[in-house]
Design an enzyme around this catalytic site. Structure first.
Site, PDB file in Angstrom:
ATOM      1  N   ASN A  72      -4.099 -13.225  -1.274  1.00 14.91           N
ATOM      2  CA  ASN A  72      -3.984 -14.447  -1.558  1.00 14.91           C
ATOM      3  C   ASN A  72      -5.252 -15.346  -1.372  1.00 14.91           C
ATOM      4  O   ASN A  72      -5.909 -14.944  -0.439  1.00 14.91           O
ATOM      5  CB  ASN A  72      -2.757 -15.316  -0.857  1.00 14.91           C
ATOM      6  CG  ASN A  72      -2.742 -16.654  -1.285  1.00 14.91           C
ATOM      7  OD1 ASN A  72      -3.494 -17.467  -0.801  1.00 14.91           O
ATOM      8  ND2 ASN A  72      -1.786 -17.119  -2.329  1.00 14.91           N
ATOM      9  N   CYS A  76       1.701 -14.331  -6.073  1.00 11.55           N
ATOM     10  CA  CYS A  76       2.736 -15.666  -5.848  1.00 11.55           C
ATOM     11  C   CYS A  76       2.551 -16.831  -6.789  1.00 11.55           C
ATOM     12  O   CYS A  76       3.359 -17.759  -6.657  1.00 11.55           O
ATOM     13  CB  CYS A  76       2.050 -16.252  -4.468  1.00 11.55           C
ATOM     14  SG  CYS A  76       0.280 -16.903  -4.627  1.00 11.55           S
TER      15      CYS A  76
END
EC number: 4.1.1.36
Length: 179
Positions: free
Chosen positions: A124, A157
């Protein structure tokens, strides 16, 4: 003589891309030995990488099938190049600080100094940009590792930002330039 690549796979959703990477490298004539962390095995089964690399996959530093061979030392000695792809924040931290608690980090620490070492982060954006991760990356570079920069993309995500694994063509190009 066939060049030997150690492809180390750590726990990231991008681990599935290691299948295509190992297959492409094998098709290019490289001998690919795959190393996996336990977290990587949660994303892709070792058998997939074994079939595509045409070599056994190593995932347990304590498993020594042949009492005459210490796997992490033998693998390190015969490597022409070490590639950690995908490189998770966790594995980067372990490498940067000398932890040898799995097959990936144990082999990496046993590599001769002259063996080229690459890592391709995949995580991320917030994890990648975190000052701790950036400090670990800087430390690895100080130790001679080369980073294959992540790309900006839609992440698992749903966020958009830097942290996606570099394109496989980019990774392969860096390897071929080195070897």
């Amino acid at each position: 003589m066939t060049k030997k690549i150690l492809l180390a796979v750590s726990g990231s959703i991008a681990a599935y891309k290691a299948a295509d990477l190992s297959h492409q490298l094998t098709k290019l004539g490289y001998h690919v030995n795959v190393l996996m962390t336990n977290a990587a095995k949660q994303f892709i089964p070792p058998l997939t990488l074994q079939v595509l690399s045409k070599n056994p996959v190593y995932s347990n530093v304590m498993k020594e099938d042949d009492p005459q061979v210490i796997n992490h030392i033998a693998l390190a000695k015969q490597a022409d190049l070490f590639l950690l792809a995908p490189a998770s924040a966790n594995t980067l931290a372990h490498l940067a600080h000398g932890f040898a608690d799995n097959i990936v980090t144990s082999v990496a620490l046993a590599l001769p100094l002259e063996v080229p070492k690459f890592f391709a982060p995949a995580m991320n954006t917030k994890m990648y940009e975190n000052p701790i991760t950036q400090s670990n990356i800087a430390l690895l570079k100080k130790f001679g590792y080369k980073e294959i920069q992540p790309k900006s993309s839609v992440l698992a995500c749903g966020d958009v930002g830097s942290g996606a694994l570099a394109d496989l063509d980019t990774i392969i190009q860096k390897i071929e330039e080195q070897l």
